[in-house]
Design an enzyme around this catalytic site. Structure first.
Site: not given
Ligand code: 3MF
Ligand code: MG
Ligand code: MG
Length: 344
Positions: A48, A51, A173, A212, A247, A249, A282
């Site tokens: 980011h 970051d 994305e 996603h 979400d 992850d 991710d």
């Molecule tokens: C949110 C995401 C994010 C993005 C990241 C890069 C925390 O659902 O997936 O990860 O991938 O911010 O744009």
């Molecule tokens: Mg992501």
């Molecule tokens: Mg995500």
């Protein structure tokens, strides 16, 4: 051995806080994360903007570039590349109700400032890619914003980025919801349509995140395949997700092994990586994970990916062809299940 190169973002190793409770693990300094990423076999880091340059609002454009140059030296020290820079618009008070699609002109200008700074940082870090996860670009209250206007605002913002830097690539994305209720750009189909509407479609593509796609009720491998057919899959965010809920992850493949196999299969069959693309993760550790296990979900994801890659290598295309000719999809399906279960 795998020919794929892997990437990961520093946020993949996090403190465990969620919407309902505080952190459960200590903060790990970013350089320590880089060291560990390199040890685990990652080739690149995703960023980011903040970051890369924490407290980005406090600095001038020149200072931001200077800080990015310093970061590049640290990456070089560990033999890591930067994969992309993503403006983290969703965290800022200026973009509470969206950035590029905010109804406030001042906030839209701020969002562009962050997008331009992300491009500057990307240039300093030696990457040509900016990722847009359009977190708050949509509505919480459906009547608060016209979807027609909002879509046009997104196209305008991307055009400005393409004009700002003639080499930069913009990678969207997509995500159908969360943190907003209704997103404007929810799937790869939306991304391809947006791309086609910009001034340079060849520089606008997508980043498919497995979770996603699942949240949109779609199959991640088909979303990947669709973008690849258009020549516009710029990167991936592999992870996993237990159905249509918040979400998650999760580590790649831990919920939907067959779907994970098919993601590896479609990437491998279509030469993903041959133009320098990274297999991006991710993933987040579970909240209960102890400090000493902060990287285990990354190791697990890599190991699952590589094990599935080996399964893809063993996939019997002659048998598949025969099954398809005979319309014996029952046999083909059982073959795939046996392959995944390790039954010969
Ligand atoms: C949110 C995401 C994010 C993005 C990241 C890069 C925390 O659902 O997936 O990860 O991938 O911010 O744009
Ligand atoms: Mg992501
Ligand atoms: Mg995500």
């Amino acid at each position: 051995m795998t020919k794929f190169k892997f990437s990961v973002g520093p946020w993949n190793v996090h403190e465990g806080a969620d919407s309902y409770g505080p952190a459960t693990r200590k903060t790990i300094p970013i350089e320590e994360k880089f060291k560990k990423f390199a040890e685990l076999g990652f080739s690149a880091v995703q960023f980011h903007d903040d970051d890369a340059v924490p407290n980005i609002n406090d600095y001038t454009e020149e200072e931001i570039k200077e800080k990015a140059r310093e970061l590049k030296k640290t990456l070089d020290k560990y033999g890591l590349k930067a994969e992309f820079v993503a403006p983290r618009l969703w965290m800022d008070e200026h973009t509470m109700d969206g950035g590029f699609m905010s109804t406030s002109k001042e906030d839209r200008d701020y969002a562009m400032w962050r997008a331009y700074r992300s491009i500057d940082i990307a240039n300093e870090l030696g990457t040509d890619m900016v990722v847009l996860w359009l977190a708050r670009e949509g509505t919480l209250c459906a009547e608060s914003k016209s979807p027609v206007w909002a879509t046009k605002m997104l196209i305008e913002a991307i055009n400005k980025m393409l004009e700002y830097d003639p080499k930069i690539r913009v990678c969207i994305e997509p995500k159908p919801n969360e943190p907003i209720d209704r997103s404007i750009c929810g799937t790869m189909g939306h991304v391809m349509a947006i791309s086609a509407a910009t001034i340079d479609p060849s520089r606008v593509g997508g980043n498919l995140e497995s979770a996603h796609a699942i949240l949109a009720g779609l199959d991640p491998a088909h979303e990947i395949g669709f973008a690849m057919a258009m020549g516009k899959l710029m990167t991936v965010h592999l992870n996993d997700q237990n159905g249509i809920r918040y979400d998650q992850d999760k580590s790649f493949g831990v919920e939907n092994l067959r779907a994970a196999f098919n993601q590896v299969k479609v990437l491998k069959e279509n030469g993903y990586g041959s133009h320098g693309e990274y297999v991006g993760l991710d993933v987040k550790a579970m909240r209960t994970t102890k400090d000493e296990d902060s990287y285990k979900h990354l190791e697990n994801s890599l190991n699952i990916f590589k094990a599935l890659e080996e399964k893809v290598e063993r996939f019997d295309y002659d048998f598949q062809k025969k099954c398809v000719e005979n319309r014996d999809f029952e046999a083909l399906e059982m073959y795939v299940m046996n392959l995944l279960m390790g039954i010969d």
